[in-house]
Design an enzyme around this catalytic site. Structure first.
Site, PDB file in Angstrom:
ATOM      1  N   ASN A 199     -22.772 -23.558 -33.610  1.00 35.83           N
ATOM      2  CA  ASN A 199     -22.854 -22.104 -33.831  1.00 35.83           C
ATOM      3  C   ASN A 199     -21.272 -21.824 -34.413  1.00 35.83           C
ATOM      4  OD1 ASN A 199     -22.316 -19.360 -33.567  1.00 35.83           O
ATOM      5  ND2 ASN A 199     -22.305 -19.362 -31.311  1.00 35.83           N
TER       6      ASN A 199
ATOM      7  N   LYS B  35     -20.212 -19.116 -35.332  1.00 34.11           N
ATOM      8  CA  LYS B  35     -19.503 -17.740 -34.972  1.00 34.11           C
ATOM      9  C   LYS B  35     -19.148 -17.136 -36.510  1.00 34.11           C
ATOM     10  CE  LYS B  35     -18.669 -19.533 -30.307  1.00 34.11           C
ATOM     11  NZ  LYS B  35     -17.910 -19.437 -29.189  1.00 34.11           N
TER      12      LYS B  35
ATOM     13  N   HIS C  72     -26.288 -14.439 -26.912  1.00 34.27           N
ATOM     14  CA  HIS C  72     -24.849 -15.029 -26.768  1.00 34.27           C
ATOM     15  C   HIS C  72     -23.957 -14.333 -26.033  1.00 34.27           C
ATOM     16  CE1 HIS C  72     -20.915 -17.088 -27.442  1.00 34.27           C
ATOM     17  NE2 HIS C  72     -21.842 -18.201 -27.833  1.00 34.27           N
TER      18      HIS C  72
ATOM     19  N   GLU D 161     -20.809 -13.696 -26.195  1.00 32.78           N
ATOM     20  CA  GLU D 161     -19.937 -12.904 -27.228  1.00 32.78           C
ATOM     21  C   GLU D 161     -20.565 -11.451 -27.531  1.00 32.78           C
ATOM     22  OE1 GLU D 161     -18.785 -16.070 -29.555  1.00 32.78           O
ATOM     23  OE2 GLU D 161     -17.564 -16.896 -28.050  1.00 32.78           O
TER      24      GLU D 161
ATOM     25  N   GLU E 117     -24.641 -21.591 -21.049  1.00 33.07           N
ATOM     26  CA  GLU E 117     -23.161 -21.463 -21.335  1.00 33.07           C
ATOM     27  C   GLU E 117     -22.137 -20.620 -20.483  1.00 33.07           C
ATOM     28  OE1 GLU E 117     -22.683 -22.216 -25.652  1.00 33.07           O
ATOM     29  OE2 GLU E 117     -23.011 -20.016 -25.404  1.00 33.07           O
TER      30      GLU E 117
ATOM     31  N   GLY F 128     -14.710 -21.868 -25.355  1.00 33.47           N
ATOM     32  CA  GLY F 128     -13.425 -21.800 -25.988  1.00 33.47           C
ATOM     33  C   GLY F 128     -12.113 -21.871 -25.201  1.00 33.47           C
TER      34      GLY F 128
ATOM     35  N   SER G 172     -16.945 -25.633 -24.662  1.00 31.92           N
ATOM     36  CA  SER G 172     -16.095 -26.885 -24.692  1.00 31.92           C
ATOM     37  C   SER G 172     -16.587 -28.051 -24.907  1.00 31.92           C
ATOM     38  CB  SER G 172     -14.936 -26.679 -23.527  1.00 31.92           C
ATOM     39  OG  SER G 172     -14.415 -25.462 -23.681  1.00 31.92           O
TER      40      SER G 172
HETATM   41  P1  13P Z   1     -17.174 -23.774 -27.800  1.00 30.37           P
HETATM   42  O1  13P Z   1     -17.876 -25.042 -27.803  1.00 30.37           O
HETATM   43  O2  13P Z   1     -16.111 -23.289 -28.782  1.00 30.37           O
HETATM   44  O3  13P Z   1     -16.691 -23.710 -26.244  1.00 30.37           O
HETATM   45  O4  13P Z   1     -18.091 -22.614 -27.809  1.00 30.37           O
HETATM   46  C1  13P Z   1     -19.372 -22.571 -27.242  1.00 30.37           C
HETATM   47  C2  13P Z   1     -20.159 -21.625 -27.579  1.00 30.37           C
HETATM   48  O5  13P Z   1     -19.912 -20.255 -27.435  1.00 30.37           O
HETATM   49  C3  13P Z   1     -21.374 -21.931 -28.557  1.00 30.37           C
HETATM   50  O6  13P Z   1     -22.518 -20.969 -28.594  1.00 30.37           O
END
Ligand code: 13P
Length: 253
Positions: free
Chosen positions: A8, A10, A93, A95, A167, A173, A213
């Site tokens: 992803n 983003k 997601h 976010e 997740e 992150g 992560s």
């Molecule tokens: P990270 O791998 O940067 O922690 O992000 C995970 C994520 O949100 C994947 O959709």
């Protein structure tokens, strides 16, 4: 079951030139990797500009709208995604839940249209740090799953190959991944809820991914110790070297 590794990106990178460079490095790095299915989810704008060879890797989108066409300014339909070469789409997601106030009801509508149009959805669920602290992880996962899958038939799920990504929001992150042991508990809850809504047989066919992560060092432990069937990777997927190490670690094990 072939592990599914989803990148992803983003809201990265900032130009088409960089996106092409990143994509081509990843593609080259995973060319000879066997037994792993890799999906790259770039921002919408880059989708039709990235060329895959024999679905290595597959392309996926980071979101989709729940209507099929019409006056919905700024939105992207399932058909547009398919036309741009997408096979997968990330839905719900954390976010988007947080910054765009996506609700379980919206996620349910997006899932329905995605399944109808035979794109494979990757449904994201997970608890926040606060919810985890209050011991609510199981309840949150159960609720998110029940609402997201409301009035969706087993037939549609099997037909379009739904995957679920666990997740934990606090692990995204932050560099503080959820331990495989703790993540396994959530995996078991997810399987149990799916078995209850549908049946055990169907639960076995759904790939459950871990995200938060993930890097080249810890990737294999989620597959081999915790029995996840895949990974959803953010930050590490923007570094071609790290991502290729990660994919290879999973393919070896
Ligand atoms: P990270 O791998 O940067 O922690 O992000 C995970 C994520 O949100 C994947 O959709």
């Amino acid at each position: 079951m072939k592990p599914l590794i989803v990148a992803n990106w983003k809201m990265n990178p900032q130009s088409l030139t960089e996106a092409k460079q990143l994509f081509n490095s990843l593609k080259k790095g995973i060319k000879n990797v066997k037994n792993v299915e890799v999906v790259i989810c770039p921002p919408f704008l880059y989708l039709s500009q990235l060329q895959t060879t024999n679905y290595k890797p597959h392309l996926g989108a980071q979101d989709v709208f729940w209507e099929e066409k019409g006056a919905f300014t700024g939105e992207i339909s399932p058909k547009m995604l398919k036309d741009s070469g997408c096979k997968y789409v990330i839905i719900g997601h954390s976010e988007r839940r947080r910054y765009l106030k996506e609700t379980d009801e919206m996620i349910n509508k997006k899932l329905k249209v995605t399944l109808k149009r035979k794109l494979s959805p990757i449904l994201c669920i997970g608890e926040t740090r606060k919810e985890r602290g209050q011991g609510k992880t199981q309840t949150i996962l159960k609720n998110q799953l029940k609402k997201a899958l409301s009035k969706i038939s087993a037939f549609n799920i099997q037909n379009s190959k739904l995957a679920i990504a666990y997740e934990p929001v606090w692990a995204i992150g932050t560099g503080k991944a959820c331990s495989p042991r703790e993540a396994k508990k959530s995996l078991d809850v997810i399987k149990k809820v799916i078995s209850k809504i549908y049946d055990k047989k169907l639960a076995k066919t759904i790939k459950i991914l871990y995200g938060g992560s993930v890097n080249g060092k810890n990737a294999a432990s989620y597959i081999f110790e915790a029995n996840f069937q895949g990974l959803l990777v953010g930050g590490a997927s923007l570094d071609p070297r790290e991502f290729v190490i990660l994919v290879k670690a999973v393919s070896r094990s």
